[in-house]
Motif scaffolding. Structure first.
Motif, PDB file in Angstrom:
ATOM      1  N   ALA A   1       0.807  -1.219   0.000  1.00  0.00           N
ATOM      2  CA  ALA A   1       0.000   0.000   0.000  1.00  0.00           C
ATOM      3  C   ALA A   1       0.841   1.270   0.000  1.00  0.00           C
ATOM      4  O   ALA A   1       0.458   2.275  -0.601  1.00  0.00           O
ATOM      5  CB  ALA A   1      -0.948  -0.002   1.195  1.00  0.00           C
TER       6      ALA A   1
ATOM      7  N   LEU B   1      -4.860  -1.883  -4.923  1.00  0.00           N
ATOM      8  CA  LEU B   1      -4.181  -2.680  -3.906  1.00  0.00           C
ATOM      9  C   LEU B   1      -4.771  -4.078  -3.922  1.00  0.00           C
ATOM     10  O   LEU B   1      -5.978  -4.245  -3.776  1.00  0.00           O
ATOM     11  CB  LEU B   1      -4.348  -2.042  -2.521  1.00  0.00           C
ATOM     12  CG  LEU B   1      -3.694  -2.759  -1.343  1.00  0.00           C
ATOM     13  CD1 LEU B   1      -2.176  -2.858  -1.529  1.00  0.00           C
ATOM     14  CD2 LEU B   1      -4.034  -2.044  -0.042  1.00  0.00           C
TER      15      LEU B   1
ATOM     16  N   TYR C   1       0.291  -7.646   1.370  1.00  0.00           N
ATOM     17  CA  TYR C   1      -0.909  -7.020   1.930  1.00  0.00           C
ATOM     18  C   TYR C   1      -1.232  -7.568   3.318  1.00  0.00           C
ATOM     19  O   TYR C   1      -1.147  -8.764   3.568  1.00  0.00           O
ATOM     20  CB  TYR C   1      -2.121  -7.251   1.011  1.00  0.00           C
ATOM     21  CG  TYR C   1      -3.418  -6.794   1.642  1.00  0.00           C
ATOM     22  CD1 TYR C   1      -3.768  -5.454   1.640  1.00  0.00           C
ATOM     23  CD2 TYR C   1      -4.256  -7.693   2.279  1.00  0.00           C
ATOM     24  CE1 TYR C   1      -4.940  -5.020   2.247  1.00  0.00           C
ATOM     25  CE2 TYR C   1      -5.431  -7.278   2.890  1.00  0.00           C
ATOM     26  CZ  TYR C   1      -5.769  -5.946   2.866  1.00  0.00           C
ATOM     27  OH  TYR C   1      -6.919  -5.518   3.477  1.00  0.00           O
TER      28      TYR C   1
END
Length: 61
Positions: free
Chosen positions: A6, A23, A29
């Protein structure tokens, strides 16, 4: 831009002037990453296939 980080991928691309930053919920993540950095992702998608679907849906409009 499509990325799993991100901050470096998405916020970096958006800050550099790219039109959209997606994203993906894969790789680096972690839940909540979409709210931790500014600018925020344009969209949060499950994987690369979902990112392609998102992009194609906008291209057809």
């Amino acid at each position: 831009m499509v990325g799993d980080d991100a901050e470096s991928d998405v916020a970096g691309a958006l800050s550099a002037g790219l039109g959209a930053g997606l994203l993906v919920r894969t790789g680096k993540y972690r839940p909540g990453d979409e709210t931790r950095f500014d600018p925020a992702p344009t969209a949060l998608v499950d994987d690369l296939s979902a990112a392609v679907d998102w992009i194609l849906s906008r291209a057809a409009a």
